[in-house]
Enzyme design. Structure first.
Site, PDB file in Angstrom:
ATOM      1  N   ARG A 122       0.849  -1.200   0.000  1.00  0.00           N
ATOM      2  CA  ARG A 122       0.000   0.000   0.000  1.00  0.00           C
ATOM      3  C   ARG A 122       0.878   1.243   0.000  1.00  0.00           C
ATOM      4  NH1 ARG A 122      -5.602  -1.752   2.857  1.00  0.00           N
ATOM      5  NH2 ARG A 122      -6.545  -2.041   0.817  1.00  0.00           N
ATOM      6  N   GLN A 127      -1.071   2.465  -5.733  1.00  0.00           N
ATOM      7  CA  GLN A 127      -2.489   2.684  -5.408  1.00  0.00           C
ATOM      8  C   GLN A 127      -3.415   2.200  -6.518  1.00  0.00           C
ATOM      9  OE1 GLN A 127      -3.316   6.701  -4.188  1.00  0.00           O
ATOM     10  NE2 GLN A 127      -2.799   6.234  -2.070  1.00  0.00           N
ATOM     11  N   ASP A 130      -4.193  -1.585  -6.406  1.00  0.00           N
ATOM     12  CA  ASP A 130      -4.676  -2.092  -5.125  1.00  0.00           C
ATOM     13  C   ASP A 130      -6.060  -2.739  -5.277  1.00  0.00           C
ATOM     14  OD1 ASP A 130      -5.516  -2.514  -2.537  1.00  0.00           O
ATOM     15  OD2 ASP A 130      -4.870  -0.558  -1.793  1.00  0.00           O
ATOM     16  N   SER A 133      -8.629  -2.430  -2.353  1.00  0.00           N
ATOM     17  CA  SER A 133      -9.385  -1.181  -2.345  1.00  0.00           C
ATOM     18  C   SER A 133     -10.441  -1.168  -3.442  1.00  0.00           C
ATOM     19  CB  SER A 133      -8.457   0.015  -2.541  1.00  0.00           C
ATOM     20  OG  SER A 133      -7.628   0.151  -1.426  1.00  0.00           O
ATOM     21  N   TYR A 230      -2.835  -1.081   8.824  1.00  0.00           N
ATOM     22  CA  TYR A 230      -3.871  -2.059   9.194  1.00  0.00           C
ATOM     23  C   TYR A 230      -4.079  -2.071  10.703  1.00  0.00           C
ATOM     24  CZ  TYR A 230      -3.526  -3.995   4.492  1.00  0.00           C
ATOM     25  OH  TYR A 230      -3.561  -4.176   3.135  1.00  0.00           O
TER      26      TYR A 230
END
Ligand code: NAD
Length: 380
Positions: A122, A127, A130, A133, A230
């Site tokens: 991440r 991005q 990902d 996500s 996280y």
């Protein structure tokens, strides 16, 4: 020339690893893209549409796999698919790396280089790669839309000549990517929204979406986020305080969406049987953590359980797959941006930089062996 294969997924997976947009872009990189006929149909990507973007449509999976340098999938491919690939071919998918270890070892034994998109670091550069996500965002949206349909009452407050309809009370547990989208969606539908998480960074995010933050904000809460962003597993003492707070709050809620996860571990149990029994008849819980055992004590993964007091617990296993057009488009784009880093644009050949952080971060197996530290060491 790099040959890329896309084969159909199993019957329980409506998504596909290519879209018309990415077919065109991959062909633009000089790749030969072979797609099994019908692979995109459940995402509304017909053979003709993919062909028009430069993909070759082939009748069977075997035709697609023959001579492929790269196999793109949504789910873990079967050992039979991987077996027929060239030695050292790349397989890129959501391999569910913590699930069915024996099956993963069998895939690794094929000598393919296995990459799992769930492990994409991440970092800012990655991005757009990902998948957690891109898919969780859609799942968070669909969870609220489905819950609203199941609820059988209106979501927004309505003041009418015949009386006032109250706004539905929606509580989101776990404010990561899915939870944030669930809050935003519930707010758009006019619900009164509250949310909880153990990571302090979420407090401001919840407030900025116009929802109320409900959490035990002690010293442990202040340290609950890992460097990777996280949640950490919480102590038994914290969990007890959290349960007391949730117990008081939940009995007045109409819809609860749970999304709480800790990487590599079973989902934390946040809602007990007693809490569910305290809820109103007609209340709906959507448990997005069902794939990892669920956030409630009564979750039956893949099913909708109805309790004697009339609370329904919907525990879907693939909600992103229920918006397959969007989910496949975004997933395919995630794959494309990753692949773009592996294909030399001038020579149009495969050039993997094995030292690249995103390659090392996602590489699960190479040369017949599992190589990822998350899978060769026990979790911290
Ligand atoms: P996730 O799916 O691992 O977990 C979902 C949520 O559950 C998290 O917010 C977590 O804190 C929460 N949770 C865990 N245990 C809980 C408990 N006991 N009670 C309540 N909540 C609990 O998380 P995610 O959606 O993958 O997101 C994790 C973080 O990473 C978020 O801050 C997200 O914004 C961030 N993120 C960063 C990038 C990037 O920098 N490229 C990309 C995506 C996400």
């Amino acid at each position: 020339m790099v040959t890329i294969a896309v084969t159909a997924e199993g019957t329980d997976e409506p998504r596909v690893a290519i879209s018309p947009e990415t077919a065109k872009k991959l062909v633009g990189l000089g790749a030969h893209v072979k797609v099994q006929s019908g692979a995109g149909l459940r995402s509304r990507f017909s053979d003709d549409v993919l062909r028009a973007q430069g993909a070759e449509i082939v009748p069977t999976a075997a035709d697609a796999l023959r001579d492929a340098d790269i196999l793109l999938k949504v789910r873990r491919p079967s050992p039979d698919e991987v077996k027929v690939l060239k030695p050292g071919a790349l397989v890129i998918a959501m391999l569910d790396p913590y699930g069915d270890r024996a099956g993963l070892d069998a895939l690794a034994a094929s000598n393919a280089s296995l990459f799992t998109m769930e492990f994409m670091p991440r970092i800012t550069r990655a991005q757009s790669m990902d998948v957690l996500s891109s898919q969780a965002n859609l799942a968070g949206y669909k969870a609220v839309v489905d819950a609203a349909a199941m609820f059988e009452q209106a979501m927004p407050m309505m003041m009418t000549a015949a009386g006032t309809v109250p706004a539905a009370k929606v509580f989101i547990m776990g404010v990561g990517v899915a939870g944030l989208q669930a809050i935003a969606t519930a707010r758009r539908l006019g619900a009164q929204v509250s949310a909880t998480d153990v990571r302090p960074a979420t407090k401001e995010q919840v407030a900025s979406l116009g929802a109320k933050f409900v959490a035990v904000e002690d010293e442990e809460f202040k340290q609950a986020q890992t460097a990777a962003g996280y949640a950490k597993p919480m102590s038994a003492e914290y969990q007890k305080k959290q349960a007391e707070l949730v117990a008081n709050h939940i009995k007045n809620q109409d819809i609860v969406v749970t999304t709480a996860l800790i990487p590599g571990r079973p989902a934390p149990k946040l809602i007990s049987r007693a809490m569910i029994e305290s809820m109103k008849p007609g209340a709906v819980i959507v448990d997005l953590a069902a794939e990892r055992g669920g956030n409630t004590e009564l979750t039956e993964p893949g099913k909708t359980a109805t309790t004697p007091n009339g609370v329904r617990i919907f525990a879907p296993l693939n909600l992103a797959g229920e918006v397959p057009v969007n989910a496949s488009s975004l997933y395919a784009k995630n794959l494309y941006t990753f692949l773009e880093t592996m294909i030399d644009k001038k020579d149009k050949t495969l050039k993997v930089n094995w030292d690249d952080e995103i390659v090392k971060g996602t590489l699960v197996a190479k040369d017949g062996k599992i190589v990822h530290p998350n899978l060769t060491q026990s979790p911290a």
